[in-house]
Design a protein around this motif. Structure first.
Motif, PDB file in Angstrom:
ATOM      1  N   SER A  42     -59.417  92.467 -56.747  1.00  0.00           N
ATOM      2  CA  SER A  42     -60.410  92.179 -57.785  1.00  0.00           C
ATOM      3  C   SER A  42     -61.604  91.391 -57.226  1.00  0.00           C
ATOM      4  N   LEU A  43     -62.805  91.825 -57.608  1.00  0.00           N
ATOM      5  CA  LEU A  43     -64.038  91.123 -57.272  1.00  0.00           C
ATOM      6  C   LEU A  43     -64.471  90.270 -58.459  1.00  0.00           C
ATOM      7  N   ARG A  44     -65.266  89.227 -58.214  1.00  0.00           N
ATOM      8  CA  ARG A  44     -65.675  88.305 -59.272  1.00  0.00           C
ATOM      9  C   ARG A  44     -67.185  88.376 -59.486  1.00  0.00           C
ATOM     10  N   ASN A  45     -67.567  88.577 -60.713  1.00  0.00           N
ATOM     11  CA  ASN A  45     -68.980  88.546 -61.080  1.00  0.00           C
ATOM     12  C   ASN A  45     -69.397  87.094 -61.268  1.00  0.00           C
ATOM     13  N   ASN A  46     -70.372  86.643 -60.485  1.00  0.00           N
ATOM     14  CA  ASN A  46     -70.779  85.233 -60.496  1.00  0.00           C
ATOM     15  C   ASN A  46     -71.885  84.925 -61.499  1.00  0.00           C
ATOM     16  N   THR A  47     -72.231  85.871 -62.350  1.00  0.00           N
ATOM     17  CA  THR A  47     -73.279  85.625 -63.338  1.00  0.00           C
ATOM     18  C   THR A  47     -72.893  84.444 -64.230  1.00  0.00           C
ATOM     19  N   GLY A  48     -73.771  83.459 -64.298  1.00  0.00           N
ATOM     20  CA  GLY A  48     -73.492  82.279 -65.103  1.00  0.00           C
ATOM     21  C   GLY A  48     -72.649  81.235 -64.407  1.00  0.00           C
ATOM     22  N   VAL A  49     -72.288  81.497 -63.143  1.00  0.00           N
ATOM     23  CA  VAL A  49     -71.460  80.564 -62.381  1.00  0.00           C
ATOM     24  C   VAL A  49     -72.309  79.928 -61.290  1.00  0.00           C
ATOM     25  N   VAL A  50     -72.255  78.604 -61.176  1.00  0.00           N
ATOM     26  CA  VAL A  50     -72.990  77.906 -60.125  1.00  0.00           C
ATOM     27  C   VAL A  50     -72.208  78.056 -58.829  1.00  0.00           C
ATOM     28  N   PHE A  51     -72.816  78.770 -57.889  1.00  0.00           N
ATOM     29  CA  PHE A  51     -72.135  79.100 -56.640  1.00  0.00           C
ATOM     30  C   PHE A  51     -72.909  78.487 -55.487  1.00  0.00           C
ATOM     31  N   ASN A  52     -72.224  77.878 -54.523  1.00  0.00           N
ATOM     32  CA  ASN A  52     -72.902  77.201 -53.417  1.00  0.00           C
ATOM     33  C   ASN A  52     -73.747  78.156 -52.586  1.00  0.00           C
ATOM     34  N   ASP A  53     -73.239  79.377 -52.352  1.00  0.00           N
ATOM     35  CA  ASP A  53     -73.945  80.356 -51.536  1.00  0.00           C
ATOM     36  C   ASP A  53     -74.248  81.600 -52.362  1.00  0.00           C
ATOM     37  N   ASN A  54     -75.277  82.313 -51.949  1.00  0.00           N
ATOM     38  CA  ASN A  54     -75.534  83.628 -52.526  1.00  0.00           C
ATOM     39  C   ASN A  54     -74.515  84.617 -51.973  1.00  0.00           C
ATOM     40  N   ALA A  55     -74.102  85.563 -52.801  1.00  0.00           N
ATOM     41  CA  ALA A  55     -73.044  86.478 -52.390  1.00  0.00           C
ATOM     42  C   ALA A  55     -73.463  87.920 -52.637  1.00  0.00           C
ATOM     43  N   LEU A  56     -73.228  88.753 -51.633  1.00  0.00           N
ATOM     44  CA  LEU A  56     -73.466  90.196 -51.739  1.00  0.00           C
ATOM     45  C   LEU A  56     -72.190  90.920 -51.317  1.00  0.00           C
ATOM     46  N   ALA A  57     -71.876  91.988 -52.023  1.00  0.00           N
ATOM     47  CA  ALA A  57     -70.726  92.816 -51.664  1.00  0.00           C
ATOM     48  C   ALA A  57     -71.208  94.245 -51.457  1.00  0.00           C
ATOM     49  N   THR A  85     -74.133  98.574 -53.274  1.00  0.00           N
ATOM     50  CA  THR A  85     -74.511  97.165 -53.204  1.00  0.00           C
ATOM     51  C   THR A  85     -74.252  96.479 -54.540  1.00  0.00           C
ATOM     52  N   LEU A  86     -73.484  95.384 -54.503  1.00  0.00           N
ATOM     53  CA  LEU A  86     -73.207  94.586 -55.693  1.00  0.00           C
ATOM     54  C   LEU A  86     -73.777  93.190 -55.459  1.00  0.00           C
ATOM     55  N   GLU A  87     -74.748  92.807 -56.268  1.00  0.00           N
ATOM     56  CA  GLU A  87     -75.362  91.489 -56.127  1.00  0.00           C
ATOM     57  C   GLU A  87     -74.624  90.466 -56.976  1.00  0.00           C
ATOM     58  N   ASN A  88     -74.605  89.242 -56.449  1.00  0.00           N
ATOM     59  CA  ASN A  88     -73.997  88.118 -57.172  1.00  0.00           C
ATOM     60  C   ASN A  88     -72.521  88.375 -57.474  1.00  0.00           C
ATOM     61  N   VAL A  89     -71.846  89.001 -56.529  1.00  0.00           N
ATOM     62  CA  VAL A  89     -70.413  89.295 -56.661  1.00  0.00           C
ATOM     63  C   VAL A  89     -69.691  88.687 -55.465  1.00  0.00           C
ATOM     64  N   SER A  90     -68.636  87.935 -55.716  1.00  0.00           N
ATOM     65  CA  SER A  90     -67.880  87.277 -54.652  1.00  0.00           C
ATOM     66  C   SER A  90     -66.442  87.796 -54.635  1.00  0.00           C
ATOM     67  N   TYR A  91     -65.694  87.335 -53.641  1.00  0.00           N
ATOM     68  CA  TYR A  91     -64.315  87.795 -53.439  1.00  0.00           C
ATOM     69  C   TYR A  91     -63.463  86.589 -53.071  1.00  0.00           C
ATOM     70  N   PHE A  92     -62.251  86.545 -53.618  1.00  0.00           N
ATOM     71  CA  PHE A  92     -61.405  85.363 -53.392  1.00  0.00           C
ATOM     72  C   PHE A  92     -61.065  85.199 -51.908  1.00  0.00           C
ATOM     73  N   GLY A  93     -60.831  86.322 -51.225  1.00  0.00           N
ATOM     74  CA  GLY A  93     -60.343  86.263 -49.849  1.00  0.00           C
ATOM     75  C   GLY A  93     -61.443  86.394 -48.828  1.00  0.00           C
ATOM     76  N   PHE A  94     -62.472  85.543 -48.935  1.00  0.00           N
ATOM     77  CA  PHE A  94     -63.582  85.614 -47.977  1.00  0.00           C
ATOM     78  C   PHE A  94     -63.178  84.881 -46.700  1.00  0.00           C
TER      79      PHE A  94
END
Length: 678
Positions: A259-274, A204-213
């Motif tokens: 590549s996955l993106r760490n959203n720490t410090g980034v204002v993201f519209n939705d919460n993301a879990l990987a 489980t990776l919290e606050n991690v997003s992916y470009f190709g969602f």
């Protein structure tokens, strides 16, 4: 050829007619004042040294530039806004974009010598030349993510942050590859296996997003999303986005994970879990069992040892009988040239071990289709190159013959319209051929299994036909020795991301020395595409490929198969009737409105196909003649008599009657008799 002052290279033909302008066909580079049309894509190369079409492309719209990562379907990873007349600034004003009706141009605001280029990792850069020095400005970097915006910036599975990069979760599951400032990627310690999903778990990776969602499920809970991934053999991760409640969100199940993106410090519209799927088998073996588990494990071990002893005693007698025979066979395999484990055809192509390729193919789980000699699988090499792998069947003699033919034939040749052989494996009975991956498959599905959205336009069909001819011209005229393909058919005509043709499958190909024009061979190929002279098996020339090309052209224009044995329906019969009635336009694909709007040009192409179907091979045009016809440099004489379209086989002269002992010739002969006499 004329090189203009703006950098455009122009090819001029007879009567000063312009045949080609490089400005009209950009690939990866955009020059100042060059008009980039809205329907034109720039595409990256695979690498600096490998100029084949890469994974990245850009598309222009009236307001912005969209950047895409080309997987099974293009996925956008970045948008760059360029308003009409707005200057783009990167430390200094460098560019000014101007919009026209059909496309966009740009100029340098300070009269700099510069150009734009889409590079292999997806960056879109300004290259400025000042006093002989090259400076680079990065156009496509995003403020929030920096270079983490690029899908392959940290390779497969890499978690990208501005200040560091890492592999997901526990180091027991992933190994770092090329862990340097410029290169980073992660590889799973144990490749995923679908034999037992109970051995799979998620990191489980919290606050991690992916470009190709891309949402496969909407308004779903997180546990259902994870279970859907576990039940899907090709799923690599369960990606979940939600606003405030884990019971309602969107779920994406990617089959490839970059590549996955760490959203720490980034204002993201939705919460993301990987949730990254990993294999537990190697971990379970390494863990120490608890006290409650010891007794069942001891009993299990006793049972295993007992079974092993019984089986060993029972097999001992059998083993002694075939041990000597096996030893002799092993010695023969080592010393005999027929042993494919010692097969090393060329020094140009890299030879992989079977274990390396099995790992890259994830144990051959993703099957793309079936070829004439085996199955084709999808895989990804360690350098993130997506490939298609043909695994040849168990017939040792036949498999070795095909791999020798393919590697010797296309291992040393390179042409834009021939599929590229990346590497191969020839290790005992394991024989694999690794090709560049063609995202749009063969033209077979585009012609015969299509929906309205996939209907090819006239211009696309014409491009496909011309590029097939150019590929054959290279094989027939420019290779030394010349090459006969022997199996030109829609299934062997592949299309890349931009619907460019790549001729494939050289398993039946033959080489012809420049000093010879004919070869002798047993009939081979696919019924319905085989030239009449193949029945005799003698005086075979490159013109058999021209005959097959003619059949393929008819299928492309008419949108139907050349033969339908179930209904006794043969396109060649209808072609003769319509040609004699001067009603060839009735054959044009009725499902395509664009084809109906270009009937005159389509009929002209049908007449060219007819000239390729001449029974007299000396009347068929060569591939080089066909290319000249398509380029408007010459014309073909139209057939005045269409009786040859009957293809009723005449009596074969006694001196060229094939051997009656052949099991191949009668079957092919009978099929052709049935097809051609109807």
């Amino acid at each position: 050829m004329y090189l203009h002052g703006n950098g455009s290279l122009e090819l001029i033909g007879a009567k000063r007619k312009s045949l080609y302008k490089s400005f009209d066909h950009p690939t990866k580079t955009w020059l100042p004042k060059q008009l980039l049309k809205f329907k034109t894509n720039l595409t990256s190369t695979i690498s600096v040294s490998n100029l084949s079409t890469g994974k990245f492309s850009l598309q222009l719209s009236y307001k912005n530039i969209g950047f895409y990562f080309n997987l099974s379907s293009p996925q956008k990873y970045r948008t760059l806004d360029i308003q009409n007349g707005e200057k783009f600034s990167s430390g200094m004003d460098l560019l000014k974009f101007s919009f026209k009706k059909e496309g966009v141009r740009y100029t340098a605001t300070r009269n700099h010598s510069l150009f734009l280029r889409l590079v292999p990792k997806g960056q879109f850069n300004i290259y400025r030349i000042t006093d002989g020095k090259l400076e680079i400005f990065y156009l496509s970097i995003q403020k929030l993510y920096g270079e983490c915006i690029y899908p392959t910036y940290r390779g497969n599975y890499g978690v990208c942050s501005r200040d560091k990069c890492s592999c997901p979760g526990d180091s027991r599951y992933f190994n770092k590859l090329n862990a340097t400032a410029n290169e980073f990627s992660c590889a799973q310690d144990a490749p995923l296996s679908c034999q037992n999903i109970t051995l799979h778990k998620f990191l489980t990776l919290e606050n991690v997003s992916y470009f190709g969602f891309v949402s496969q499920f909407v308004d779903i809970d997180v546990e259902s999303c994870k279970m859907a991934c576990l039940n899907d053999c090709s799923c690599k991760a369960a990606l979940f986005q939600y606003k405030s409640n884990l019971n309602i969100g969107n779920c994406s199940l990617p089959m490839e994970l970059y590549s996955l993106r760490n959203n720490t410090g980034v204002v993201f519209n939705d919460n993301a879990l990987a949730f990254i799927k990993v294999q537990m088998q190697s971990i379970i073996i390494a863990e120490t069992p608890s006290k409650e588990q010891k007794l069942p494990l001891v009993l299990l071990m006793v049972l295993h040892v007992s079974a092993f002893l019984v089986l060993s005693i029972g097999a001992c007698y059998c083993y002694k009988r075939w041990r000597k025979k096996k030893f002799v066979l092993q010695m023969q395999r080592r010393d005999n040239s027929n042993d494919s484990s010692s097969l090393h055809v060329t020094n140009i192509l890299r030879k992989f071990s079977f274990e390396d390729l099995r790992s890259a193919m994830q144990n051959f789980q993703i099957r793309l289709g079936r070829g004439g000699f085996g199955y084709v699988f999808e895989g990804v090499l360690h350098n993130s190159t997506k490939v298609a792998v043909k695994r040849l069947g168990p017939d040792v003699k036949q498999g070795k013959k095909e791999i020798l033919s393919e590697v010797e034939t296309i291992g040393n040749i390179h042409h834009f319209n021939l599929v590229r052989l990346v590497c191969y494996c020839a290790q005992r009975s394991n024989r694999l051929l690794v090709y560049e991956y063609m995202f749009n498959g063969s033209i077979y599905k585009w012609i015969f299994h299509r929906n309205h959205a996939q209907t090819l336009t006239w211009e696309t069909r014409k491009k496909i036909i011309v590029q097939i001819a150019k590929g054959l011209e290279y094989l027939h005229d420019y290779c030394n020795p010349n090459i006969i393909h022997f199996d030109i058919k829609p299934q062997n005509i592949l299309l890349d991301t931009d619907l460019n043709v790549k001729i494939s499958d050289f398993g039946l190909a033959r080489l012809i020395d420049k000093d010879h024009t004919h070869v002798m061979t047993m009939p081979k190929g696919t019924p319905g595409y085989m030239a009449p002279e193949l029945i005799g098996g003698r005086n075979i020339t490159v013109k058999i490929d021209i005959y097959s090309f003619g059949v393929v052209v008819l299928e492309i224009i008419c949108g139907r198969k050349s033969s339908n044995s179930w209904q006794g329906d043969y396109l060649i019969d209808t072609l003769k009737i319509k040609a004699e009635e001067n009603q060839l336009s009735d054959l044009i694909d009725e499902q395509s409105e664009d084809m109906q709007n270009n009937k005159e040009d389509a009929v002209r192409m049908i007449r060219i196909a007819i000239s390729c179907l001449q029974k007299n091979l000396y009347k068929r045009p060569s591939a080089s003649m066909l290319v000249k016809v398509f380029e408007g440099l010459m014309d073909l004489e139209a057939a005045a008599d269409y009786s040859f379209l009957n293809f009723i086989l005449e009596e074969t002269p006694p001196d060229i009657i094939p051997s009656a002992s052949s099991k191949i010739i009668p079957s092919v002969f009978n099929k052709l008799i049935i097809m051609q006499s109807k």
